[in-house]
Scaffold this motif. Structure first.
Motif, mmCIF file in Angstrom:
data_model
loop_
_atom_site.group_PDB
_atom_site.id
_atom_site.type_symbol
_atom_site.label_atom_id
_atom_site.label_comp_id
_atom_site.label_asym_id
_atom_site.label_seq_id
_atom_site.Cartn_x
_atom_site.Cartn_y
_atom_site.Cartn_z
ATOM 1 N N SER A 1 87.755 -37.718 1.778
ATOM 2 C CA SER A 1 88.950 -38.293 2.401
ATOM 3 C C SER A 1 89.161 -37.749 3.814
ATOM 4 N N ASP A 2 88.803 -36.488 4.046
ATOM 5 C CA ASP A 2 88.926 -35.900 5.393
ATOM 6 C C ASP A 2 87.922 -36.537 6.354
ATOM 7 N N VAL A 3 86.732 -36.810 5.860
ATOM 8 C CA VAL A 3 85.715 -37.458 6.691
ATOM 9 C C VAL A 3 86.158 -38.879 7.034
ATOM 10 N N ILE A 4 86.738 -39.568 6.057
ATOM 11 C CA ILE A 4 87.237 -40.928 6.303
ATOM 12 C C ILE A 4 88.313 -40.909 7.389
ATOM 13 N N THR A 5 89.225 -39.965 7.303
ATOM 14 C CA THR A 5 90.272 -39.849 8.317
ATOM 15 C C THR A 5 89.669 -39.656 9.701
ATOM 16 N N GLU B 1 77.729 -54.676 0.762
ATOM 17 C CA GLU B 1 77.650 -54.650 2.224
ATOM 18 C C GLU B 1 78.776 -53.842 2.855
ATOM 19 N N GLY B 2 79.618 -53.237 2.017
ATOM 20 C CA GLY B 2 80.569 -52.267 2.548
ATOM 21 C C GLY B 2 81.972 -52.774 2.799
ATOM 22 N N TYR B 3 82.346 -53.878 2.133
ATOM 23 C CA TYR B 3 83.711 -54.390 2.289
ATOM 24 C C TYR B 3 84.612 -53.853 1.187
ATOM 25 N N LEU B 4 85.853 -53.584 1.550
ATOM 26 C CA LEU B 4 86.851 -53.190 0.567
ATOM 27 C C LEU B 4 87.398 -54.436 -0.125
ATOM 28 N N PRO B 5 87.772 -54.327 -1.406
ATOM 29 C CA PRO B 5 88.326 -55.503 -2.093
ATOM 30 C C PRO B 5 89.587 -56.027 -1.420
ATOM 31 N N GLU B 6 90.380 -55.142 -0.829
ATOM 32 C CA GLU B 6 91.607 -55.574 -0.141
ATOM 33 C C GLU B 6 91.268 -56.491 1.029
ATOM 34 N N ALA B 7 90.187 -56.174 1.746
ATOM 35 C CA ALA B 7 89.782 -56.996 2.885
ATOM 36 C C ALA B 7 89.312 -58.370 2.423
ATOM 37 N N LEU B 8 88.502 -58.396 1.369
ATOM 38 C CA LEU B 8 88.002 -59.678 0.880
ATOM 39 C C LEU B 8 89.145 -60.522 0.318
ATOM 40 N N LYS B 9 90.056 -59.903 -0.436
ATOM 41 C CA LYS B 9 91.196 -60.655 -0.975
ATOM 42 C C LYS B 9 92.060 -61.219 0.150
ATOM 43 N N ASN B 10 92.348 -60.391 1.134
ATOM 44 C CA ASN B 10 93.175 -60.822 2.258
ATOM 45 C C ASN B 10 92.482 -61.957 3.008
ATOM 46 N N TYR B 11 91.157 -61.834 3.158
ATOM 47 C CA TYR B 11 90.427 -62.888 3.863
ATOM 48 C C TYR B 11 90.425 -64.187 3.056
ATOM 49 N N ASP C 1 95.138 -45.520 2.152
ATOM 50 C CA ASP C 1 95.088 -44.097 1.821
ATOM 51 C C ASP C 1 93.633 -43.635 1.781
ATOM 52 N N PRO C 2 93.267 -42.614 2.575
ATOM 53 C CA PRO C 2 91.875 -42.135 2.588
ATOM 54 C C PRO C 2 91.354 -41.764 1.200
ATOM 55 N N GLU C 3 92.230 -41.281 0.344
ATOM 56 C CA GLU C 3 91.795 -40.939 -1.017
ATOM 57 C C GLU C 3 91.343 -42.190 -1.759
ATOM 58 N N TYR C 4 92.032 -43.315 -1.525
ATOM 59 C CA TYR C 4 91.651 -44.572 -2.162
ATOM 60 C C TYR C 4 90.341 -45.086 -1.570
ATOM 61 N N VAL C 5 90.235 -45.064 -0.239
ATOM 62 C CA VAL C 5 88.997 -45.512 0.407
ATOM 63 C C VAL C 5 87.816 -44.684 -0.096
ATOM 64 N N ALA C 6 88.059 -43.392 -0.319
ATOM 65 C CA ALA C 6 86.997 -42.504 -0.802
ATOM 66 C C ALA C 6 86.469 -42.953 -2.160
ATOM 67 N N GLU C 7 87.340 -43.510 -2.995
ATOM 68 C CA GLU C 7 86.903 -43.985 -4.313
ATOM 69 C C GLU C 7 85.857 -45.086 -4.175
ATOM 70 N N HIS C 8 85.964 -45.887 -3.131
ATOM 71 C CA HIS C 8 84.986 -46.947 -2.883
ATOM 72 C C HIS C 8 83.799 -46.430 -2.070
#
Length: 470
Positions: A340-344, A252-262, A314-321
């Motif tokens: 990564s540029d599109v993410i930014t 559903e588009g969540y990053l693992p960092e968000a789920l862990k933090n939540y 880091d956009p490069e990290y977000v891009a990996e997901h």
């Protein structure tokens, strides 16, 4: 003594979000104490355990970044060890063979329930002399009859059970397979587990397990029993509340960092702080700060955290997901700007990676049609002059930097003596197909000259057709 925790799921389904929180707490406690984290697959339920479920658990743990120091261990590969310990207990008199039939045990339970008593085995075979017979039997643990079992739970405080309330637990079935409570005890002992973090539904198992550990002269771990997770309606979290599988949150588009933090905040707190880096979680986490009350799942808060991490990681990290979602939506990222540029460019607006992927499509492929509302409002005959002029200026310039592109739009507006919006909005719809995008200079730069110029021509053709139809 080195702290050692474990996460021990049964592979009968996906990694549930409640299990993921337990795993996270166990992992954080081990890391906070400089200890080790063990992954153990409790697969003794041969009928319900599947390799697919094992794979789902490992995938979920890996996606969340909960790396294990030991394992995964599988209980089905440890049957010889369990049999060895049971034979030892039989020899020492801490376990015994029970020949009572299922019918007798069921009748006993029904009679106790009718009498308003707690259902428990009555110990008929407890003191039988050994006998040579082919009768089927189970093996039961000889639970102490007197005294109490007491332990200090990191979440619940001091807990006491009377041994009188505990019956003689079956530790081996008639088919020779060991039971859950027994396997857990042997595993925790053999693996040197010092701290057990698990759901509150295991509290009633704890006194039984402690008594078996005592019978084996094994050390007793410390315990922390975590409250359940509720849905936002106050009922126990289930499939009807939406995503309950860890990998469903990924989908559903969540990053693992968000789920862990939540999840770390879903029952644990450190002052009023809401956002924690992984290192902060490790440094600040404490079992004693876990709330004993159930926590309600709040999807809106998870979305808020996800937005935060999309914007700040880091956009490069977000891009990996993100690339997984791009592939899932059949968007070819090899034909366009760096992800990564599109993410930014898009991060400020995106709630999930699914949203981010969908809203980035026009950077990589031609849109099928103009958004009807945007086209009706902005691709009108009055916009033709601005589009023709801005297309001409864009064609003539080789400087495709943000500053240069911004200046082209500004110069066009100045030349026509109109506001920037009179040029910008028709141009935005022309190059993206819709009325929402990052700033036009960034959008133009990422789409590129070779694609942007023909898209403006397409918009002019649309306007011409609209004129002709009037």
């Amino acid at each position: 003594m080195t702290v050692k925790t474990r996460f021990a799921p049964s592979p009968t389904g996906f990694l549930h979000v409640g299990g993921a929180r337990t795993a996270l707490y166990s992992w954080l406690h081990a890391k906070n104490k400089g200890g080790e984290f063990v992954l153990r697959i409790e697969d003794t339920d041969l009928e319900r355990s599947t390799q697919e479920a094992v794979d789902a658990i490992l995938e979920g743990m890996t996606w969340m970044g909960l790396a294990w120091d030991e394992g995964p261990y599988y209980q089905t590969k440890r049957f010889d060890r369990y049999k060895e310990i049971i034979a030892q207990m039989l020899a020492e008199g801490t376990a015994y063979k029970c020949y009572c039939s299922k019918e007798r045990v069921n009748e006993l339970r029904e009679a106790q329930e009718k009498a308003g008593e707690a259902a428990r085995y009555d110990g008929k075979c407890r003191d039988l002399a050994p006998r040579d017979t082919d009768e089927p039997y189970v093996i039961r643990f000889k639970n102490p009859k007197e005294g109490n079992v007491e332990f200090d739970d990191h979440v619940r405080g001091h807990i006491t059970f009377s041994n009188h309330e505990l019956d003689d637990l079956i530790i081996q079935r008639t088919d020779g397979t060991p039971t859950y409570n027994f396997c857990v005890v042997v595993d925790d002992w053999d693996m040197g587990i010092t701290d057990v973090v698990r759901g509150e539904d295991h509290i009633n198992n704890t006194p039984r397990q402690i008594n078996i550990l005592k019978a084996l002269n094994a050390p007793i771990p410390e315990y922390a029993h975590v409250a359940m997770i509720l849905g936002d309606d106050g009922a126990k979290l289930s499939k009807r509340h939406g995503a309950v599988s860890v990998m469903q949150f990924r989908d559903e588009g969540y990053l693992p960092e968000a789920l862990k933090n939540y999840l770390v905040r879903l029952g644990w707190s450190h002052g009023d702080q809401e956002i924690f880096s992984e290192q902060e979680m490790i440094e600040m986490f404490s079992l004693d700060a876990i709330n004993k009350a159930p926590s309600a799942f709040n999807t809106e808060k998870l979305v808020w955290l996800n937005q935060h991490y999309i914007k700040t990681l880091d956009p490069e990290y977000v891009a990996e997901h993100l690339v997984w979602h791009m592939n899932n939506q059949n968007i070819d990222t090899t034909n366009g700007p760096a992800l990564s540029d599109v993410i930014t460019a898009l991060a400020e607006r995106a709630k999930t990676l699914v949203d981010l992927a969908a809203s980035s499509r026009y950077f990589y492929e031609e849109y099928e049609e103009f958004d009807p509302t945007a086209a009706k409002k902005h691709l009108r005959p009055v916009a033709k002059e601005a589009l023709v002029l801005v297309q001409q200026k864009l064609t003539e310039t080789d400087d495709w930097s943000d500053e240069s592109l911004h200046q082209v739009i500004q110069d066009t507006a100045d030349q026509l003596e109109v506001g920037m919006g009179k040029v910008g909005m028709p141009l935005r719809v022309a190059i993206t197909g819709a009325s929402q995008s990052p700033s036009l200079d960034i959008t133009l730069r990422l789409i590129g000259k070779e694609r942007a110029i023909p898209r403006i021509s397409r918009a002019l053709e649309f306007i011409a057709a609209r004129e002709a139809a009037q």
